[in-house]
Design a protein around this motif. Structure first.
Motif, PDB file in Angstrom:
ATOM      1  N   LEU A 102      29.072  14.471  70.512  1.00 53.74           N
ATOM      2  CA  LEU A 102      28.687  13.111  70.149  1.00 53.74           C
ATOM      3  C   LEU A 102      27.187  12.941  70.008  1.00 53.74           C
ATOM      4  O   LEU A 102      26.716  12.037  69.313  1.00 53.74           O
ATOM      5  N   ASP A 103      26.402  13.783  70.686  1.00 58.98           N
ATOM      6  CA  ASP A 103      24.945  13.655  70.607  1.00 58.98           C
ATOM      7  C   ASP A 103      24.372  14.285  69.350  1.00 58.98           C
ATOM      8  O   ASP A 103      23.154  14.399  69.211  1.00 58.98           O
ATOM      9  N   GLY A 104      25.241  14.744  68.413  1.00 56.24           N
ATOM     10  CA  GLY A 104      24.777  15.309  67.144  1.00 56.24           C
ATOM     11  C   GLY A 104      24.445  16.786  67.195  1.00 56.24           C
ATOM     12  O   GLY A 104      23.873  17.318  66.242  1.00 56.24           O
ATOM     13  N   THR A 105      24.821  17.466  68.273  1.00 59.25           N
ATOM     14  CA  THR A 105      24.526  18.897  68.420  1.00 59.25           C
ATOM     15  C   THR A 105      25.701  19.721  67.924  1.00 59.25           C
ATOM     16  O   THR A 105      26.867  19.408  68.201  1.00 59.25           O
ATOM     17  N   ILE A 106      25.395  20.792  67.199  1.00 59.61           N
ATOM     18  CA  ILE A 106      26.406  21.755  66.755  1.00 59.61           C
ATOM     19  C   ILE A 106      26.224  23.030  67.577  1.00 59.61           C
ATOM     20  O   ILE A 106      25.140  23.608  67.606  1.00 59.61           O
ATOM     21  N   ARG A 107      27.279  23.446  68.226  1.00 62.04           N
ATOM     22  CA  ARG A 107      27.215  24.603  69.116  1.00 62.04           C
ATOM     23  C   ARG A 107      28.191  25.676  68.645  1.00 62.04           C
ATOM     24  O   ARG A 107      29.245  25.364  68.075  1.00 62.04           O
ATOM     25  N   VAL A 108      27.827  26.930  68.912  1.00 60.52           N
ATOM     26  CA  VAL A 108      28.650  28.077  68.524  1.00 60.52           C
ATOM     27  C   VAL A 108      28.934  28.899  69.767  1.00 60.52           C
ATOM     28  O   VAL A 108      28.008  29.254  70.515  1.00 60.52           O
ATOM     29  N   TRP A 109      30.230  29.189  69.979  1.00 61.85           N
ATOM     30  CA  TRP A 109      30.635  30.005  71.122  1.00 61.85           C
ATOM     31  C   TRP A 109      31.370  31.253  70.628  1.00 61.85           C
ATOM     32  O   TRP A 109      32.058  31.208  69.605  1.00 61.85           O
ATOM     33  N   SER A 110      31.213  32.323  71.372  1.00 58.29           N
ATOM     34  CA  SER A 110      31.965  33.541  71.094  1.00 58.29           C
ATOM     35  C   SER A 110      33.232  33.518  71.945  1.00 58.29           C
ATOM     36  O   SER A 110      33.176  33.606  73.176  1.00 58.29           O
ATOM     37  N   ILE A 111      34.361  33.378  71.293  1.00 58.29           N
ATOM     38  CA  ILE A 111      35.632  33.304  72.011  1.00 58.29           C
ATOM     39  C   ILE A 111      35.944  34.625  72.706  1.00 58.29           C
ATOM     40  O   ILE A 111      36.521  34.660  73.791  1.00 58.29           O
ATOM     41  N   ASN A 112      35.553  35.736  72.099  1.00 58.91           N
ATOM     42  CA  ASN A 112      35.828  37.047  72.704  1.00 58.91           C
ATOM     43  C   ASN A 112      35.187  37.161  74.080  1.00 58.91           C
ATOM     44  O   ASN A 112      35.792  37.634  75.037  1.00 58.91           O
ATOM     45  N   ASN A 113      33.916  36.732  74.186  1.00 59.59           N
ATOM     46  CA  ASN A 113      33.215  36.840  75.459  1.00 59.59           C
ATOM     47  C   ASN A 113      33.798  35.906  76.502  1.00 59.59           C
ATOM     48  O   ASN A 113      33.861  36.230  77.692  1.00 59.59           O
ATOM     49  N   PHE A 114      34.231  34.720  76.072  1.00 60.25           N
ATOM     50  CA  PHE A 114      34.788  33.776  77.026  1.00 60.25           C
ATOM     51  C   PHE A 114      36.122  34.260  77.586  1.00 60.25           C
ATOM     52  O   PHE A 114      36.386  34.158  78.770  1.00 60.25           O
TER      53      PHE A 114
END
Length: 533
Positions: A102-114
């Protein structure tokens, strides 16, 4: 199946039952499971590129990964910001999740590492078979069985293909995989029975270049084994069948010269004509796929309950090229091929039901040596590139045997208290790191160096029946129920890495030499003028 979500935070999995007999294609929907992890509205829901997974995000600030086949939640990530959009994608071997808050931030996560998992299956993981590329040992393919399902992964954990339940006619006995041709060979018994009420042995060939794997062809009893002596084990070895045929032809020619015109001469002549009737060109011309050459560099080998080892030329029309009787007095339980020195190793019953290990030169099938085993091993595993064999037993003991020269060499484990205390169910090697891993029915996973020194111990919740390294990466993949979990290399490898292992091995070798020197007659003869560290 398909997946739905709602503003209440629920994620539901539905099964679709289509009845073709009904008019207008009427469908019946059945609710399979409801995930209740989210506490606020689900804003995005997407099927993951990896089969059988879904990813959901919510206004409660969590990202959750769902296993749609096991109907369990795998992982929940706390974002601490309400998520309003999400997209899953694969870039090469990396599985990414892109989300907007909601704060306008776009984030990228690596699903493999999680996640830290290798893959998911429909049923409990039972067995695993690893095949390495002979030209590039960093490339490998692992074949995992889970009930009637078979899944094929690459060294990065990416699902290449799978064999869904119900596609196999009969019970599976053994399987082999050809990595160079992407073919899966499964030995099974057909549900159809003969007039003598015996099950028929069948080898089915599946194309693993597509998902799910598609059956290309199948052949009944390719080894020409009698119905009352059905095969117990099967393997695909890197042995050119032309060499076997040429060796057999030369052997028969020698018999013809020494034989007279009797029954023996006639049988030898018939064998010679059978071998010479199939030239090398016909061997390379047979292919399982249209426009593709046949497998001319590999041979299928079978072991039978009667102690016979049979070699068969691979092709849509397989051909028996060598049958070696009385290799064992009883059933052949396991066949392994040592890639390092090109020797065939067989395990079977002999005198008074004792299990023996025999090492053969192929294609001559000349016995090099025989090793009597103290009891029948529960698991057998070969090193991909080194002439080392590991055996696990019911009492938790592990035996390392080095197959070099004309006599075997056992690598003694001096740390008897560090052995498993129950049945060993899994063994695997990582040649690049000079280590191997073992698993036990008590849920314990142990990593050793090739000197039998314990490097690390991991306690798991479930029995790790499946255990293998993902190639040279050094991560240990273990089966935990329906899941294939990844134990990262950094978990068990010492801080100094491979260099620390080599340095420790050198230090241990020096200490052994010094211990021998302190008690030797040479030191006593030299007297006090000799000092040793």
């Amino acid at each position: 199946y398909f997946v739905t979500s709602c503003a209440g935070g629920l994620v539901k999995v539905w099964a679709v039952h289509h009845d073709s007999n009904m008019k207008y294609g009427k469908q019946d929907f059945a609710l399979l499971h409801t995930f209740t992890g989210h506490t606020k509205a689900v804003t995005a829901l997407q099927l993951h590129p990896l089969n059988g997974l879904a990813v959901s995000v919510s206004l409660d600030g969590t990202l959750r990964v769902l296993n749609l086949e096991a109907l369990e939640e795998i992982y929940a990530l706390q974002i601490m910001q309400p998520l309003i959009a999400m997209k899953c994608t694969m870039i090469g071997e990396h599985s990414l999740c892109i989300g907007a808050t909601l704060d306008g931030t776009i984030r990228v996560w690596s699903i493999n590492n999680f996640l830290g998992f290798y893959g998911v299956c429909r049923a409990t993981c039972d067995t695993s078979t690893c095949v390495y590329d002979p030209e590039d040992t960093q490339k490998m393919t692992s074949v995992v069985t889970a009930g009637e399902e078979v899944r094929i992964f690459n060294e990065n954990g990416r699902l290449l293909s799978n064999l869904i339940p119900g596609k196999l006619d009969g019970d599976r006995v053994d399987l082999s995989y050809s990595m160079s041709h992407d073919l899966l060979f499964i030995l099974h018994f057909s549900r159809k029975v003969t007039k003598t009420k015996q099950k028929v042995m069948v080898v089915s060939v599946f194309d693993s270049r597509i998902t799910p794997s598609k059956a290309i062809c199948f052949f009944h009893d390719p080894a020409g084994i009698a119905e009352n002596d059905v095969s117990t084990t099967m393997g695909i070895i890197n042995l050119n069948p032309v060499e076997v045929e040429e060796h057999q032809a030369a052997k028969v020619q020698a018999q013809r010269k020494a034989a007279t015109k009797d029954v023996k001469f006639k049988s030898a002549s018939a064998t010679t004509s059978m071998i010479n009737s199939s030239p090398v060109k016909s061997l390379l011309g047979f292919g399982f796929r249209e426009g593709e050459e046949g497998i001319g560099d590999k041979t299928m080998v079978f072991g039978t309950k009667g102690g016979t080892i049979v070699f068969v030329r691979i092709g849509p029309k397989p051909k028996l090229i060598l049958s070696y009787k009385d290799a064992h007095e009883g059933a052949v339980k396991k066949l392994c091929f040592c890639e390092a020195n090109g020797r065939l190793v067989s395990f079977g019953y002999d005198i008074e039901g004792n299990t023996n290990m025999k090492v053969w030169d192929v294609p001559e099938m000349r016995l090099i040596f025989m090793v009597p085993l103290r009891k029948e091993p529960t698991v057998i595993e070969f090193s991909p590139t080194l002439p080392i064999l590991a055996l696990g037993y019911e009492d938790g003991q592990i035996q390392l045997i080095e197959i070099v020269g004309r006599q075997p060499k056992e690598i003694v484990n001096p740390h008897s208290l560090e052995q498993h205390i129950d049945k060993v169910v899994g063994l695997t090697f990582c040649d690049d790191l000079k280590a191997y891993c073992s698993s036990c029915v008590d849920g314990e996973l142990k990593v050793w160096d090739l000197g039998n020194r314990l490097l690390d111990r991991v306690i798991l919740n479930k029995v790790p029946k499946v255990c293998f390294f993902n190639g040279s990466k050094g991560d240990v993949i273990v089966g935990q129920g329906n899941y294939l979990l990844k134990v990262a290399k950094d978990t068990w490898l010492p801080p100094g890495g491979i260099a620390a292992l080599e340095k420790a091995n050198q230090r241990l070798a020096v200490m052994k030499l010094q211990a021998r020197f302190r008690g030797s007659s040479i030191r006593r003869f030299l007297g006090t003028g000799v000092q040793s560290n």
